[in-house]
Design a protein around this motif. Structure first.
Motif, PDB file in Angstrom:
ATOM      1  N   PHE A  64       0.945  -1.156  -0.220  1.00 32.08           N
ATOM      2  CA  PHE A  64       0.027   0.289  -0.465  1.00 32.08           C
ATOM      3  C   PHE A  64       0.784   1.575  -0.105  1.00 32.08           C
ATOM      4  CE2 PHE A  64      -2.273   3.189   2.482  1.00 32.08           C
ATOM      5  CZ  PHE A  64      -2.937   3.817   1.361  1.00 32.08           C
ATOM      6  N   VAL A  65       2.137   1.102   0.754  1.00 32.20           N
ATOM      7  CA  VAL A  65       2.763   2.845   0.893  1.00 32.20           C
ATOM      8  C   VAL A  65       3.400   2.518   0.007  1.00 32.20           C
ATOM      9  CG1 VAL A  65       4.664   1.604   2.444  1.00 32.20           C
ATOM     10  CG2 VAL A  65       4.406   4.273   2.429  1.00 32.20           C
ATOM     11  N   LEU A  66       4.234   1.768  -0.894  1.00 35.05           N
ATOM     12  CA  LEU A  66       4.970   1.315  -2.104  1.00 35.05           C
ATOM     13  C   LEU A  66       3.639   2.424  -2.960  1.00 35.05           C
ATOM     14  CD1 LEU A  66       7.560  -1.258  -1.485  1.00 35.05           C
ATOM     15  CD2 LEU A  66       7.575   1.243  -1.263  1.00 35.05           C
ATOM     16  N   TRP A  67       2.766   1.690  -3.436  1.00 35.37           N
ATOM     17  CA  TRP A  67       2.044   2.038  -4.466  1.00 35.37           C
ATOM     18  C   TRP A  67       2.077   3.583  -4.217  1.00 35.37           C
ATOM     19  CZ3 TRP A  67      -2.905   4.341  -3.767  1.00 35.37           C
ATOM     20  CH2 TRP A  67      -3.312   4.408  -5.467  1.00 35.37           C
ATOM     21  N   LEU A  68       1.667   3.476  -2.791  1.00 35.26           N
ATOM     22  CA  LEU A  68       1.189   5.315  -3.063  1.00 35.26           C
ATOM     23  C   LEU A  68       2.623   5.633  -3.451  1.00 35.26           C
ATOM     24  CD1 LEU A  68      -1.011   5.422   0.372  1.00 35.26           C
ATOM     25  CD2 LEU A  68      -1.355   5.931  -1.654  1.00 35.26           C
ATOM     26  N   PHE A  69       3.552   6.077  -2.875  1.00 39.26           N
ATOM     27  CA  PHE A  69       4.912   6.437  -3.363  1.00 39.26           C
ATOM     28  C   PHE A  69       4.976   6.027  -4.480  1.00 39.26           C
ATOM     29  CE2 PHE A  69       5.718   7.191   0.706  1.00 39.26           C
ATOM     30  CZ  PHE A  69       6.475   8.162   1.081  1.00 39.26           C
ATOM     31  N   MET A  70       5.129   5.109  -5.517  1.00 38.95           N
ATOM     32  CA  MET A  70       4.836   5.055  -7.064  1.00 38.95           C
ATOM     33  C   MET A  70       4.194   6.107  -7.714  1.00 38.95           C
ATOM     34  SD  MET A  70       7.178   3.001  -7.226  1.00 38.95           S
ATOM     35  CE  MET A  70       7.131   2.945  -9.330  1.00 38.95           C
ATOM     36  N   LYS A  71       2.867   6.001  -7.424  1.00 36.98           N
ATOM     37  CA  LYS A  71       1.653   6.666  -7.283  1.00 36.98           C
ATOM     38  C   LYS A  71       2.202   8.358  -8.040  1.00 36.98           C
ATOM     39  CE  LYS A  71      -3.136   7.339  -8.087  1.00 36.98           C
ATOM     40  NZ  LYS A  71      -3.266   6.810  -9.642  1.00 36.98           N
ATOM     41  N   PHE A  72       2.329   8.085  -6.546  1.00 34.90           N
ATOM     42  CA  PHE A  72       2.545  10.295  -6.394  1.00 34.90           C
ATOM     43  C   PHE A  72       3.562  10.870  -6.154  1.00 34.90           C
ATOM     44  CE2 PHE A  72      -1.740   8.906  -4.315  1.00 34.90           C
ATOM     45  CZ  PHE A  72      -2.764   9.344  -5.193  1.00 34.90           C
ATOM     46  N   ILE A  73       4.478   9.993  -6.081  1.00 36.35           N
ATOM     47  CA  ILE A  73       5.803  11.091  -5.890  1.00 36.35           C
ATOM     48  C   ILE A  73       6.594  10.390  -6.506  1.00 36.35           C
ATOM     49  CG2 ILE A  73       8.331  10.718  -3.734  1.00 36.35           C
ATOM     50  CD1 ILE A  73       5.396  11.553  -2.402  1.00 36.35           C
ATOM     51  N   ASP A  74       6.990   9.021  -6.848  1.00 35.79           N
ATOM     52  CA  ASP A  74       7.090   8.744  -8.394  1.00 35.79           C
ATOM     53  C   ASP A  74       6.748   8.803  -9.896  1.00 35.79           C
ATOM     54  OD1 ASP A  74      10.003   6.240  -7.140  1.00 35.79           O
ATOM     55  OD2 ASP A  74       8.596   7.562  -5.863  1.00 35.79           O
ATOM     56  N   LYS A  75       5.995   8.379  -9.196  1.00 32.05           N
ATOM     57  CA  LYS A  75       4.720   8.913 -10.969  1.00 32.05           C
ATOM     58  C   LYS A  75       5.027   8.314 -12.299  1.00 32.05           C
ATOM     59  CE  LYS A  75       4.543  13.821  -9.487  1.00 32.05           C
ATOM     60  NZ  LYS A  75       3.193  14.306  -8.827  1.00 32.05           N
ATOM     61  N   GLU A  76       5.004   7.007 -11.535  1.00 34.05           N
ATOM     62  CA  GLU A  76       5.096   5.713 -12.474  1.00 34.05           C
ATOM     63  C   GLU A  76       4.628   4.729 -11.996  1.00 34.05           C
ATOM     64  OE1 GLU A  76       9.377   4.603 -13.344  1.00 34.05           O
ATOM     65  OE2 GLU A  76      10.055   6.323 -12.076  1.00 34.05           O
ATOM     66  N   GLN A  77       4.347   3.350 -13.008  1.00 30.74           N
ATOM     67  CA  GLN A  77       3.428   2.786 -12.589  1.00 30.74           C
ATOM     68  C   GLN A  77       3.847   1.523 -11.818  1.00 30.74           C
ATOM     69  OE1 GLN A  77       2.877   0.920 -16.882  1.00 30.74           O
ATOM     70  NE2 GLN A  77       0.484   1.289 -17.164  1.00 30.74           N
ATOM     71  N   PHE A  78       3.288   0.812 -11.003  1.00 32.85           N
ATOM     72  CA  PHE A  78       3.985  -0.023  -9.349  1.00 32.85           C
ATOM     73  C   PHE A  78       4.921  -1.158 -10.500  1.00 32.85           C
ATOM     74  CE2 PHE A  78       3.480  -3.555  -6.654  1.00 32.85           C
ATOM     75  CZ  PHE A  78       3.765  -2.751  -5.394  1.00 32.85           C
ATOM     76  N   ILE A  79       4.435  -1.426 -11.212  1.00 25.90           N
ATOM     77  CA  ILE A  79       4.891  -2.925 -11.541  1.00 25.90           C
ATOM     78  C   ILE A  79       6.199  -2.623 -12.729  1.00 25.90           C
ATOM     79  CG2 ILE A  79       4.243  -1.892 -14.266  1.00 25.90           C
ATOM     80  CD1 ILE A  79       3.810  -5.266 -14.943  1.00 25.90           C
TER      81      ILE A  79
END
Length: 280
Positions: A64-79
């Motif tokens: 959950f926390v990594l999905w949030l970071f990938m979406k809003f901080i890294d701005k990349e797909q989780f995959i």
């Protein structure tokens, strides 16, 4: 602008620490509540099913926390953490085989040297399945966090080998409160971080390190060793006459000098493989 881009990797890693601790801590507490574990009693021994439930919530919290970071901080797909599966079955299978071979050779070598003495077979279908699920979750969680997110971002700020060393130090320190830990065991965990992260710096794919991490822990456990100092279910049970650097003592095979040798050889082979692959 170039300076900002160069430093954004390690800054993201630092930014992750507090949200990760609180989010995963909340999910683990929820898992403990559901499984009936009293979190105020640190010495209370958990059943295998309780461990599995808490680890499952650890998995949910981490993703959950990594999905949030990938979406809003890294701005990349989780995959892009390293979960592309095309052509990766071979990597996964090789990772499983390497872990099995290292633990099997280590077990029979210690038997031959009389460092351990076979006691009995203790096969339990339910406990075996729980152990497989438990170590699968552990492998996915730790590899996604340490290699998929942390190592991936450190490679933005540093060269890939420096990033690998830093992430391996973090991997070792994360196990710093494990039972039966000592300086030699911490060093071995650092080497394990190098071994697990080496393929990732070349491929940015998680399936090989996940498989090797799973296989390493699972067969270490089933063959009777403690895993990173933790006593887990074993199909084979043996006695250790005297703790030594040969048998790893209460920390398990990871506390053994043979573990160091196995990791150094495997690490060298992986590096040679990828250098030849990309030079070809």
């Amino acid at each position: 602008m170039e300076v900002e881009n160069k430093h954004r990797g390690w800054q993201r890693v630092l930014l992750l620490i507090v949200p990760y601790i609180f989010t995963v801590g909340f999910f683990q507490s929820l898992g403990a509540l559901i499984s009936g574990v009293n979190i105020t009693d640190c010495e209370l021994e958990q059943t295998s099913i309780q461990q599995l439930i808490i680890s499952s919530f650890d998995f949910l919290g981490t993703f959950f926390v990594l999905w949030l970071f990938m979406k809003f901080i890294d701005k990349e797909q989780f995959i892009k953490l390293g979960f592309y599966i095309k052509g990766r079955f071979k990597d996964f299978a090789i990772g499983i085989v390497i872990g099995l071979l290292i633990m099997s050779i280590g077990y029979f070598l210690l038997l031959y040297l009389n460092e351990i003495t076979f006691q009995k077979i203790n096969f339990n279908t339910k406990e075996t399945l729980i152990t497989i699920l438990l170590f699968t979750i552990v492998a996915i969680v730790e590899e996604t966090l340490l290699r998929g997110y942390i190592l991936r971002n450190l490679m933005i700020s540093f060269n890939k080998y420096s990033a690998l060393i830093i992430s391996s130090i973090l991997f070792s320190l994360m196990h710093g409160f494990n039972p039966n830990i000592d300086l030699f065991a911490l060093t071995n965990l650092f080497l394990a971080g190098i071994l697990l992260g080496l393929s990732y710096i070349h491929t940015k794919n998680l399936w090989f390190p996940i498989a090797l991490h799973l296989s390493w822990n699972l067969f270490q456990s089933l063959l009777g060793f403690n895993v990173s100092g933790l006593d887990t279910y074993s199909i084979i049970e043996f006695n250790i006459s005297e703790k030594s650097l040969l048998n790893g003592g209460a920390f398990g095979f990871e506390g053994s000098i043979f573990s160091v040798i196995a990791m150094l050889i495997t690490t060298a082979l992986i590096e040679v493989y990828y250098r030849k692959k990309y030079e070809a």
